[in-house]
Design an enzyme around this catalytic site. Structure first.
Site: not given
Ligand code: GLC
Length: 753
Positions: A266
């Site tokens: 993430d």
């Molecule tokens: C965010 C979310 C994830 C997302 C990523 C990119 O914090 O947790 O679901 O795809 O970062 O935006």
């Protein structure tokens, strides 16, 4: 011919064929070669620096390819409901492009509520085509985290409280996306069931709970759906961060499930150099240097899988075995997507995609209660009064990373105005919720400001309602902080902004009041027995308003079913202590600790166990017609499948369950036949029943049809944490079939030896 000459010719032949393979120019798209052959061909040609460059971000949403060999960069995009607007190289704010307004599809809680695998395939194919058209290789979705608490700010992005429903519904979505040459990235792996302190809380739970409740949706997405990517979650599981959690990534995902795709962190979820190298993380994305602290110049070189990795290889603390595995998986992803021999081009903002969005949103809409007030029947020249902020508030913008810039969003008011062009339609605010209209510099352009007092708003609504043919209150939650919003959880399931008082007051004056709740997670409905009809609407995307109008007018006969329980009150739920939620600080522990003490008893499993009455049960949903069930029929009366089997086994079919369904009402419609399995009494405490099958069947008025649901050995099993395997207990098992978890129509028993 002399021996020497023959040898020379032989050597020449060998040299020429290896030379033919080892061209160091661009990697040609050789359709004859399999993905694996191409991975094996390219990997040895890469330098260590090139391999390491593949494993971490170079910008907000991209990682480097191998320019020297003509291997393209890998581009990721949010999110599960549509293709995020382009952002600047290293910013969250949108870049202001004018060609990236997408089709906004419904939220996945709506898709789950369709209980329709065909809708899921339509969704995946449509959003996958939009990702491909926008030249994106990894779609950062779908999310399948289980609704453990109704308060989780991201329930709207997920697929409910039951792992079987979430798993079976996510498979077609993954397959549909990947048909377009785009990798679906199933998230957030795993046990990421809240937003509160999401980057600093360890989810602690026993193996039985993990394997029976929190892994199956991911397991099904990988083993049945063939997902090409998985996103590690921000939280910790049993004390180790999930973007590099050895147990989750190496032992289970890549070990037991044989996952051959890429594990993506993430954004900012990678927290440790060594763990990132050795525990199965393949691609590190984020925003700042070590994921969470402030950006430095060229911060991407400071990523854990960047210079620190090169340094460890240089000084011998790391070899290249792990690096070759990461690079192979990334190359495999590239050959499956941007360099796929079957080149895809996708499509964007097509009428078919908007039509798909409308169909899915309508099919997910749930008719919870109806005393005959629906479908609406407003004569020409009639009067329809609509009250509530959610009738006009646009919801596609906001809510976190799933926020979108869409070409248009039809509001419920607009949908109803289109449906009744010759009626007088009056809208009254009723209450004031969230007046913000923008997110990451994308703005809906609405002006939601309001100067009237709550009492004035109610008085105006009541006077407008006089003489109306129908009055509809449209309220619920929205995408603002503390509502359905990434990064925050709600504090309660009571409707915000004083809506309960407004509904109570309206229902006292208007006995035929219809209430539409638009939300992505459960809300309390204390006024349920004071209103004529209740509809659960979702964040339906671009066509939201038309889809809702389709159901309210009867143009579409509602067939949605609740993907989660609607409890009467939060306190009825299984999370009773801070230890369970939102977690506690413990002496000597750097991170918050949260214990899943309720075990497998979440959602209906809990309410069944404790015999707690709920407002509306899991799987509940009405139709404008009615259905009858004939007797359940089993392909066998006895099974010889008791005993234990390996953690990756039990997929063989052991039983077929059939039932004939009849549409006994006056309208064509669709029924969701749900199959629950109830185990014999035993010394291991188990849920009263568990969902193990469902099929949506469309039937014309008066028509009958047969539904057959296959059951595997896994359907009867529980997880034995000590033996680390699945176990089927012998005894008399009951197979229930019904229209919801609380409306079981027929059953049959099967004895298992
Ligand atoms: C965010 C979310 C994830 C997302 C990523 C990119 O914090 O947790 O679901 O795809 O970062 O935006």
């Amino acid at each position: 011919m002399t021996k020497r000459y023959t040898l020379f010719l032989a050597l020449l032949a060998v040299a020429s064929c290896t030379t033919a393979v080892r061209h160091d120019g661009p990697v040609y798209l050789d359709p004859a070669r399999s993905v694996e052959e191409r991975v094996a061909d390219v990997l040895p040609r890469l330098t260590i620096e090139e391999k390491v460059a593949l494993t971490h971000a170079q910008s907000k949403f991209s990682s480097r390819g191998v320019p020297r060999l003509g291997i393209p960069e890998v581009w990721c995009t949010d999110g599960p409901h549509g293709i995020r607007p382009e952002v600047l190289w290293d910013e969250w704010d949108q870049a202001g492009w004018t060609n990236d307004s997408c089709t906004a599809f419904p939220a996945l809680s709506c898709l789950a509520a369709t209980w329709d695998k065909d809708m899921s395939l339509l969704f995946g194919r449509s959003i996958g085509a939009e990702a491909r058209y926008r030249k994106k290789d990894i779609l950062l979705g779908p999310g399948v985290n289980i609704c453990r608490t109704p308060l989780n700010g991201r329930n709207f992005e997920y697929m409910g409280e039951d792992p079987f429903l979430a798993g079976k519904m996510v498979v077609p979505y993954v397959q549909g996306v990947q048909e377009n040459g785009v990798a679906a990235c199933v998230k957030h792996y795993a046990v990421n069931n809240q937003e509160t302190k999401r980057t600093a809380t360890s989810s602690n739970l026993d193996d039985r709970t993990l394997y029976e409740i929190y892994l199956p949706a991911f397991e099904t997405a990988v083993r049945e759906g063939g997902a090409w990517a998985i996103m590690g979650s921000y939280n910790l599981y049993n004390g180790q961060f999930n973007c590099h959690n050895k147990r989750l990534l190496l032992d289970i995902l890549k070990g037991e499930w044989g996952f051959d795709g890429v594990v993506v962190s993430d954004w900012g979820g990678c927290r440790d150099d060594d763990e990132a190298i050795f525990n199965g993380l393949d691609m590190e994305f984020g925003t700042w240097t070590n994921g969470l602290t402030g950006a430095a110049s060229d911060s991407y070189r400071n990523y854990h899988l960047a210079d620190p990795y090169l340094q460890r290889i240089a000084d011998g603390r790391a070899g290249t075995k792990e690096l070759d595995d990461k690079a192979s998986r990334i190359l495999r992803t590239i050959f499956r997507t941007s360099m796929s021999p079957e080149k895809h081009f996708g499509s964007f903002n097509s009428p078919e995609h908007y039509d798909a969005a409308r169909k899915i949103a309508a099919a997910g809409t749930v008719l919870l209660q109806n005393n005959g007030a629906l479908p609406l029947n407003i004569p020409d020249g009639g009067k329809l009064v609509i009250i509530g902020e959610n009738a006009v508030k646009k919801m596609v913008v906001g809510g976190g990373s799933s926020s979108l810039k869409t070409n248009y969003e039809i509001t419920p008011l607009e949908g109803l105005q289109e449906a009744f062009p010759n009626a007088e339609i009056i809208w009254e605010r009723g209450y004031v919720g969230d007046t913000s209209t923008s997110y990451n510099k994308v703005d809906t352009g609405q002006d939601l400001s309001e100067s009237r007092s709550p009492s004035q708003l109610l008085a105006d609504a009541l006077s407008a309602a006089e003489g109306a043919d129908a009055v509809i209150f449209i309220g619920g939650l929205n995408k603002s902080k503390g509502q359905d919003n990434e990064g925050t959880d709600r504090a309660d399931i009571v409707l915000p902004y004083g809506q309960d008082a407004v509904i109570e007051a309206l229902s006292a004056a208007i006995p035929s009041l219809i209430v539409v709740n638009i939300s992505g997670s459960p809300v309390a409905m204390p006024w349920a027995d004071k209103v004529a009809a209740i509809v659960q609407g979702w964040y339906g995307g671009s066509e939201s308003g038309r889809a809702l109008a389709d159901v309210l007018t009867g143009a579409v006969n509602p067939s949605g079913r609740l993907p989660f329980t609607l409890p009467k009150a939060l306190s009825d739920g299984p999370l009773k202590t801070a230890r369970q939620y939102p977690g506690i600080q413990e002496e000597g522990s750097k991170w918050w600790q949260e214990y899943y003490d309720e075990g497998v008893f979440v959602g209906y499993r809990w309410y069944d166990k404790e015999n707690i009455p709920v407002q509306f049960p899991f799987g509940h949903g009405l139709s404008y017609t009615s259905f009858s069930y004939d007797n359940a029929r089993l392909s066998r009366k006895a099974l010889a499948c008791a005993g234990s089997f390996p953690v990756d086994g039990g997929n063989e079919e052991v039983l077929k369950v059939s039932v004939s369904i009849s549409n006994t009402g006056g309208l064509d419609g669709a029924e969701v036949v749900q199959l629950y399995v109830a185990p014999p009494a035993g010394d291991v405490e188990r849920p009263v029943k568990e969902l193990r099958g469902f099929e949506k069947i469309s039937l014309k008025s008066g028509e009958s049809g047969m539904v057959t649901i296959p059951l595997t050995r896994r359907a009867f099993s529980r997880f034995d944490p000590d033996a680390h395997c699945w176990v089927v207990d012998p005894g008399e098992w009951t197979i229930h079939l019904g229209s919801s978890s609380a409306d079981l129509r027929t059953c049959a028993t099967v004895s298992i030896k």
